[in-house]
Each structure stands twice: as structure tokens, then as C-alpha cells.
Design a protein around this motif. Sequence first.
Motif, mmCIF file in Angstrom:
data_model
loop_
_atom_site.group_PDB
_atom_site.id
_atom_site.type_symbol
_atom_site.label_atom_id
_atom_site.label_comp_id
_atom_site.label_asym_id
_atom_site.label_seq_id
_atom_site.Cartn_x
_atom_site.Cartn_y
_atom_site.Cartn_z
ATOM 1 N N SER A 142 0.831 -1.209 0.000
ATOM 2 C CA SER A 142 0.000 0.000 0.000
ATOM 3 C C SER A 142 0.865 1.258 0.000
ATOM 4 C CB SER A 142 -0.911 0.023 1.233
ATOM 5 O OG SER A 142 -1.744 -1.104 1.252
ATOM 6 N N ALA A 143 0.332 2.304 -0.626
ATOM 7 C CA ALA A 143 1.027 3.589 -0.666
ATOM 8 C C ALA A 143 0.005 4.708 -0.720
ATOM 9 C CB ALA A 143 1.963 3.652 -1.875
ATOM 10 N N ALA A 144 0.479 5.918 -0.446
ATOM 11 C CA ALA A 144 -0.395 7.093 -0.452
ATOM 12 C C ALA A 144 0.113 8.123 -1.442
ATOM 13 C CB ALA A 144 -0.468 7.705 0.940
ATOM 14 N N SER A 145 -0.837 8.786 -2.121
ATOM 15 C CA SER A 145 -0.501 9.845 -3.067
ATOM 16 C C SER A 145 -1.574 10.914 -2.998
ATOM 17 C CB SER A 145 -0.405 9.290 -4.493
ATOM 18 O OG SER A 145 -0.342 10.341 -5.450
ATOM 19 N N LYS A 146 -1.177 12.169 -3.216
ATOM 20 C CA LYS A 146 -2.166 13.262 -3.231
ATOM 21 C C LYS A 146 -2.852 13.375 -4.582
ATOM 22 C CE LYS A 146 0.780 16.488 -1.942
ATOM 23 N NZ LYS A 146 1.987 15.765 -1.477
ATOM 24 N N THR A 147 -2.195 12.934 -5.649
ATOM 25 C CA THR A 147 -2.696 13.210 -6.997
ATOM 26 C C THR A 147 -3.117 11.978 -7.800
ATOM 27 O OG1 THR A 147 -0.424 13.173 -7.849
ATOM 28 C CG2 THR A 147 -1.302 15.305 -7.169
ATOM 29 N N LEU A 148 -2.566 10.820 -7.511
ATOM 30 C CA LEU A 148 -2.917 9.628 -8.287
ATOM 31 C C LEU A 148 -4.237 9.047 -7.790
ATOM 32 C CD1 LEU A 148 0.577 7.881 -8.552
ATOM 33 C CD2 LEU A 148 -0.686 9.071 -10.372
ATOM 34 N N PRO A 149 -5.105 8.592 -8.692
ATOM 35 C CA PRO A 149 -6.390 8.006 -8.277
ATOM 36 C C PRO A 149 -6.176 6.765 -7.417
ATOM 37 C CG PRO A 149 -6.369 8.476 -10.641
ATOM 38 C CD PRO A 149 -4.968 8.640 -10.170
ATOM 39 N N LEU A 150 -7.093 6.532 -6.487
ATOM 40 C CA LEU A 150 -7.026 5.309 -5.680
ATOM 41 C C LEU A 150 -7.121 4.100 -6.610
ATOM 42 C CD1 LEU A 150 -9.353 6.247 -2.664
ATOM 43 C CD2 LEU A 150 -6.863 6.430 -2.813
ATOM 44 N N GLY A 151 -6.309 3.078 -6.316
ATOM 45 C CA GLY A 151 -6.285 1.890 -7.162
ATOM 46 C C GLY A 151 -5.175 1.917 -8.198
ATOM 47 N N THR A 152 -4.496 3.053 -8.330
ATOM 48 C CA THR A 152 -3.378 3.162 -9.276
ATOM 49 C C THR A 152 -2.229 2.278 -8.819
ATOM 50 O OG1 THR A 152 -3.931 5.436 -9.877
ATOM 51 C CG2 THR A 152 -1.671 4.721 -10.294
ATOM 52 N N LYS A 153 -1.636 1.569 -9.774
ATOM 53 C CA LYS A 153 -0.404 0.827 -9.499
ATOM 54 C C LYS A 153 0.746 1.622 -10.098
ATOM 55 C CE LYS A 153 -2.452 -3.752 -9.143
ATOM 56 N NZ LYS A 153 -2.467 -5.162 -9.627
ATOM 57 N N ALA A 154 1.797 1.805 -9.318
ATOM 58 C CA ALA A 154 2.903 2.647 -9.774
ATOM 59 C C ALA A 154 4.236 2.058 -9.336
ATOM 60 C CB ALA A 154 2.747 4.057 -9.214
ATOM 61 N N ARG A 155 5.249 2.314 -10.152
ATOM 62 C CA ARG A 155 6.603 1.873 -9.822
ATOM 63 C C ARG A 155 7.346 3.033 -9.173
ATOM 64 N NH1 ARG A 155 9.637 -2.348 -10.942
ATOM 65 N NH2 ARG A 155 8.058 -3.151 -12.365
ATOM 66 N N VAL A 156 7.830 2.809 -7.956
ATOM 67 C CA VAL A 156 8.575 3.820 -7.212
ATOM 68 C C VAL A 156 10.058 3.452 -7.259
ATOM 69 C CG1 VAL A 156 8.891 4.979 -5.002
ATOM 70 C CG2 VAL A 156 6.606 4.218 -5.695
ATOM 71 N N THR A 157 10.883 4.353 -7.785
ATOM 72 C CA THR A 157 12.321 4.105 -7.915
ATOM 73 C C THR A 157 13.103 5.070 -7.037
ATOM 74 O OG1 THR A 157 12.040 3.363 -10.210
ATOM 75 C CG2 THR A 157 14.267 3.990 -9.514
ATOM 76 N N ASN A 158 13.964 4.511 -6.188
ATOM 77 C CA ASN A 158 14.843 5.318 -5.353
ATOM 78 C C ASN A 158 15.967 5.840 -6.248
ATOM 79 O OD1 ASN A 158 16.730 6.375 -3.548
ATOM 80 N ND2 ASN A 158 16.329 4.814 -1.990
#
Length: 226
Positions: A142-158
Amino acid sequence: MKNNLHSIEKRLLKLIREAQWAGLKNQLASVEIAPGRVMYERGDHVNRIRLRPGRRRGLQTLLLLILSCYLSTALPAQTQMQVQMQTPASTAAASQASARGAHHARLDRSGKPRKGKASYYGQKFYSKKMADGTSMNPQSDSAASKTLPLGTKARVTNLENGKNEVVEIRDRGPYVKDRIVDVSPKTADKLCLKENGTAPVEVKPVEVPQADGSVKPGAGAAQTHQ
């Protein structure tokens, strides 16, 4: 309000009758003793009930005029007071609706990547309800975002070490300047951002829910299929 008007009407009627009666004591008054027959008596001998219909109509007209003047002043004042009492609640509801509308208007369904800082959920948020209604599980993706719609799958790269993980947006936040995503403790371990608490990241949406119910591939979709 209706009771007040009734009480005022009774008092006005009483005052008018007393004033009229006081005037009749010092002057002659016409009294209809039979149809077509009128006699004049001094006011102090006149039976109030036998006052001519015309005089009664005059009293009623005067009473209506006084009541009209009162209503024209009292009712607008009461209406204004009611509006003032309702305004705070109405304004608050309108502000909330406006805020919700503005929030939905800011949702980014384009699938474009964004760069910023990532942080992770602290222990006090474990098991708390997230925006999608589920409980926060520190071992989930699970993750939180202010702008992406709920249910969005996203790749987070450090961006400091190149490590990346796919997360699902289920919550709103982080509400700190320059931070664009909050990840779970498990994901934070995999991205190696726990040491500093935050890290510069790139968020590439993989699957983005659209307003019509469809799902749009994002910038991270091609990387996922490789």
C-alpha cells in the motif's frame, strides 16, 4: 412568531377600543337603534356593541394598517436573522463540497511520471483506516498519493540507489511539501530509504483508473512488461 402576532393584535385592538371609547365620552356618537333609524347619544352612554358597522370597519382598517407596518419591519428582520444563523452551516457545507471538487479536479490520470521525495508510514498509522476503506498493513504494498487516483499501481524508484518496487495507491498523502508518495515499511525496507526516513524518487504509474471505469497504461507499464 404566530403566537406573538396574535398577542400583538389583541393588545392593539384593546388599545384602539379604549382610545375610541375615551373619545366618545366627550362627543356625540351616532347609534343605530333599528334598521334605518339612528339616534345620537353622549359617548359615555353608548353601548360599545351597538357602534355602527361603518365605525367598526374603520377600526378594523386602522388595525390592519398598524399590523402591516409591524409585519413589514418585523418579518424582514426575522428572515435576516434566520439567514445569518443558517449561513455558517451553509458556508461550511459549500466549502467542503468545493474542497472535494477541487481535490478531484487535481487527480492526475495522465500516467506521466513525477519526481519528488518519498517517505514511509510511521508505527502510529498501523491498522488505521486508509482512504479506500482498508486498514493500513505495514507488510503490504500500500502507498499514499495526493494526486494519483485510488487503485493506481505505480513503480517507485529510489534515485539514490536505483532500487524500485511496484505499489498500489490506497491512501491520500503525504501532506508535507515536496513529498509525493508514502510507502509501507516493507516497501521502505526494499527501497532502502528507512535510514534517512526520506529519499528522492521517481513515481511512474503502471495502471491508472480513469473516471469512466477503464484503466489506462502509464509510463511505468512498458518497464513492468520487460
